[in-house]
Design an enzyme around this catalytic site. Structure first.
Site, PDB file in Angstrom:
ATOM      1  N   GLY A   1       0.931  -4.971   0.886  1.00 18.15           N
ATOM      2  CA  GLY A   1      -0.186  -6.502   0.883  1.00 18.15           C
ATOM      3  C   GLY A   1      -1.434  -5.464   1.645  1.00 18.15           C
ATOM      4  N   SER A   2      -2.192  -6.502   2.497  1.00 15.38           N
ATOM      5  CA  SER A   2      -2.737  -6.498   3.638  1.00 15.38           C
ATOM      6  C   SER A   2      -2.865  -5.538   4.114  1.00 15.38           C
ATOM      7  CB  SER A   2      -4.029  -7.950   3.049  1.00 15.38           C
ATOM      8  OG  SER A   2      -3.355  -8.731   3.793  1.00 15.38           O
ATOM      9  N   THR A   3      -3.328  -5.138   5.423  1.00 17.54           N
ATOM     10  CA  THR A   3      -2.577  -4.929   6.586  1.00 17.54           C
ATOM     11  C   THR A   3      -3.145  -6.104   7.394  1.00 17.54           C
ATOM     12  OG1 THR A   3      -4.038  -3.013   6.818  1.00 17.54           O
ATOM     13  CG2 THR A   3      -3.885  -3.401   8.608  1.00 17.54           C
TER      14      THR A   3
ATOM     15  N   GLU B   1       4.043  -1.302   3.114  1.00 18.14           N
ATOM     16  CA  GLU B   1       2.449  -0.629   2.503  1.00 18.14           C
ATOM     17  C   GLU B   1       0.891  -1.534   2.390  1.00 18.14           C
ATOM     18  OE1 GLU B   1       2.775   2.445   1.283  1.00 18.14           O
ATOM     19  OE2 GLU B   1       5.039   2.610   2.268  1.00 18.14           O
TER      20      GLU B   1
ATOM     21  N   CYS C   1      -4.363   0.133  -4.575  1.00 18.33           N
ATOM     22  CA  CYS C   1      -4.932   0.437  -3.096  1.00 18.33           C
ATOM     23  C   CYS C   1      -5.218   2.446  -2.412  1.00 18.33           C
ATOM     24  CB  CYS C   1      -3.801   0.111  -2.635  1.00 18.33           C
ATOM     25  SG  CYS C   1      -2.203   0.606  -2.881  1.00 18.33           S
TER      26      CYS C   1
END
Ligand code: NAD
Length: 474
Positions: free
Chosen positions: A224-226, A246, A280
């Site tokens: 997902g998102s950082t 990730e 991504c």
């Protein structure tokens, strides 16, 4: 239509009796509801997974492999239903769901069925004696996955976890819960032992955090998102829990004058705009050698504007809508910011005048390297163009990012390609291609893009503990 949890082999209502709306991105209308899970649901799922663990983990690897193969067979038999569901849920073109994403979910299950039987322990024979390493499943593990490739990424995690002998509690994205629910049903249909695979729906802060902090969950595999990945790392650290993260990217595409770019322009455009840029691995910063810049720019704009934006269920559609109102707002805000920063919008840049969250391919040039448009992940159909003069400048521009997920290099000069591939700060580098995936290879990002690797035996190692046994041989 209501998407329930799948816990202990059964469809379950949420403990709270709360439900979240699920939207059709092509109309922006709520079309279904999904269970709004909470910590009680997570507890119930983890308890079921704990009960299932002893038998599942002690089954012969061949037997676990057979279950994964059966699940793959069942999914393959319903490929079209799953493709339709995935397309409807996320607004992705039906062709993409049918030809790439659901087949890839099937491959994930089959690949790790084989991995279960091929994953062997190492032994080291030395002067003092023999060492052998035992790899054991961890126990109950949690997976948290995003909305952009819902079943593809869910199976990419659950398949190695199950193959290695763990039992799983999976939390899919609340934005696209449909195919995860259908997979729970399939698992029950084929008679997968209850509790081996559990699916708990709901919001990240409620279900995701309860899973990450649950004392009986031994590892979390997250995509997902950082920003969310960092939060998970912070929560898991004091619990000394294994995490694989990730996360986001701002991937460079390096195009050299000596490349075969005219022939490859369709692939380069696809690398920026597939799934409306909501992958991504999409190349969102396109760096072009100055001598070909004007010609390349015009060709890319022509290619991008030839892509058909439209209904996801139309076989001819190349780009469907963005996934949600929130994501649409984020992408439109990023485009507005790029304009404010002096960017030239060469094509796209506006929403389509129709219901749903449709944004055509958008190409922007004229932005400085430090502008948000060249720094921050947009995760939409938006790519920027910048020119470079030398290899060194191209490399410096490629690495001018906190992210480090993927890159592609387009050149006929293979010495240059290998030199740049060695210097680029990215976990995945493609030369004269994009998205060439081999499930055996390690997959993961550097810097703000990730921690740890997935893929092949890397994933099997993540989902196991090691114990070394040393034997003295006199
Ligand atoms: P997101 O981080 O918002 O959500 C991902 C998952 O985490 C969802 O299931 C969500 O419910 C859950 N979540 C949210 N808050 C949480 C919390 N506090 N605790 C635990 N879980 C929580 O990401 P998204 O918007 O669904 O997906 C887009 C992002 O995913 C992009 O940044 C993209 O780059 C990234 N992504 C990365 C990869 C990769 O392999 N590196 C692949 C696909 C997507």
């Amino acid at each position: 239509m209501r998407f329930k949890h799948w816990i202990d082999g059964h469809a379950c209502d949420p403990a709270s009796d709360r439900w979240l709306d699920v939207f059709d991105p092509a109309t922006a209308r709520a079309v279904a509801q999904v269970a709004a899970g909470n910590a009680d649901d997570v507890d119930k799922a983890v308890a079921a997974a704990r009960r299932a663990f002893p038998q599942w983990s002690s089954a012969a690897s061949m037997e676990r492999a057979r279950w994964l193969e059966r699940l793959a067979d069942a999914l393959e038999a319903r490929l079209e239903d799953f493709a339709q569901a995935e397309s409807r849920d996320g607004g992705k073109p039906i062709r993409l769901a049918r030809e790439i994403e659901i087949p890839r979910a099937i491959s994930n299950l089959r690949f790790f069925a084989h991995a279960a039987t091929q994953f062997a322990s190492e032994s080291h024979h030395g002067q003092a004696g023999l060492n052998y390493t035992v790899r054991q499943p961890l126990g109950v593990v949690g997976t948290i996955s995003p909305w952009n490739l819902p079943l593809y990424l869910l199976t990419w995690k659950i398949a190695p976890a199950l193959a290695a002998g763990n039992t799983v509690v999976a939390k899919p994205s609340e934005v696209t819960p449909r195919t995860a629910t259908m997979l729970g049903e399939l698992a029950a249909d084929i008679g997968l032992p209850a509790g081996v695979l559990n699916i708990v729906h709901g919001l990240g802060p409620e279900v995701g955090e309860a899973l990450v902090t649950h004392r009986d969950v031994r590892a979390i595999s997250f995509t997902g998102s950082t920003v969310v990945g960092k939060r998970i790392a912070t929560m898991a650290a004091p619990l000394l829990k294994k995490v694989s993260l990730e996360m986001g990217g701002k991937n460079p595409t390096l195009v050299f004058a000596d490349s075969d770019w005219q022939a490859q322009i369709a692939t380069i455009a696809r690398s920026a705009f597939q799934n409306s840029g909501q992958i991504c691995l999409c190349g969102s910063r396109i760096l072009v050698e100055r001598s070909i810049y004007p010609a390349f720019r015009d060709a890319l704009v022509a290619q991008a504007t030839s892509l058909r934006v439209g209904d996801p269920d139309d076989e001819n559609t190349d780009l469907g809508p963005l996934v949600s109102q929130a994501h649409f707002d984020k992408v439109m805000k990023a485009i507005a910011q790029a304009r404010e920063d002096g960017g030239n919008v060469l094509c796209g840049g506006h929403a389509l005048e129709r219901p749903g969250w449709f944004v055509p391919p958008t190409i922007i040039d004229g932005l400085g390297q430090d502008c948000a448009g060249n720094r921050e992940e947009i995760f939409g159909p938006v790519a920027t163009l910048q020119a470079f003069d030398t290899d060194a400048e191209a490399l410096a521009m490629a690495n001018a990012s906190d992210y480090g997920l993927a890159a592609s290099i387009w050149t006929r000069d293979l010495v240059r390609a290998h030199r740049l591939a060695a210097g680029i700060h990215a976990g995945v580098v493609w030369i004269n291609t994009w998205m060439m995936r081999d499930l055996r290879t390690p997959f993961g990002g550097m810097g703000q893009s990730g921690l740890g690797s997935e893929g092949g035996f890397e994933a099997m190692r993540f989902f196991t503990d090691t114990r070394n046994v040393g034997i003295f041989i006199g």
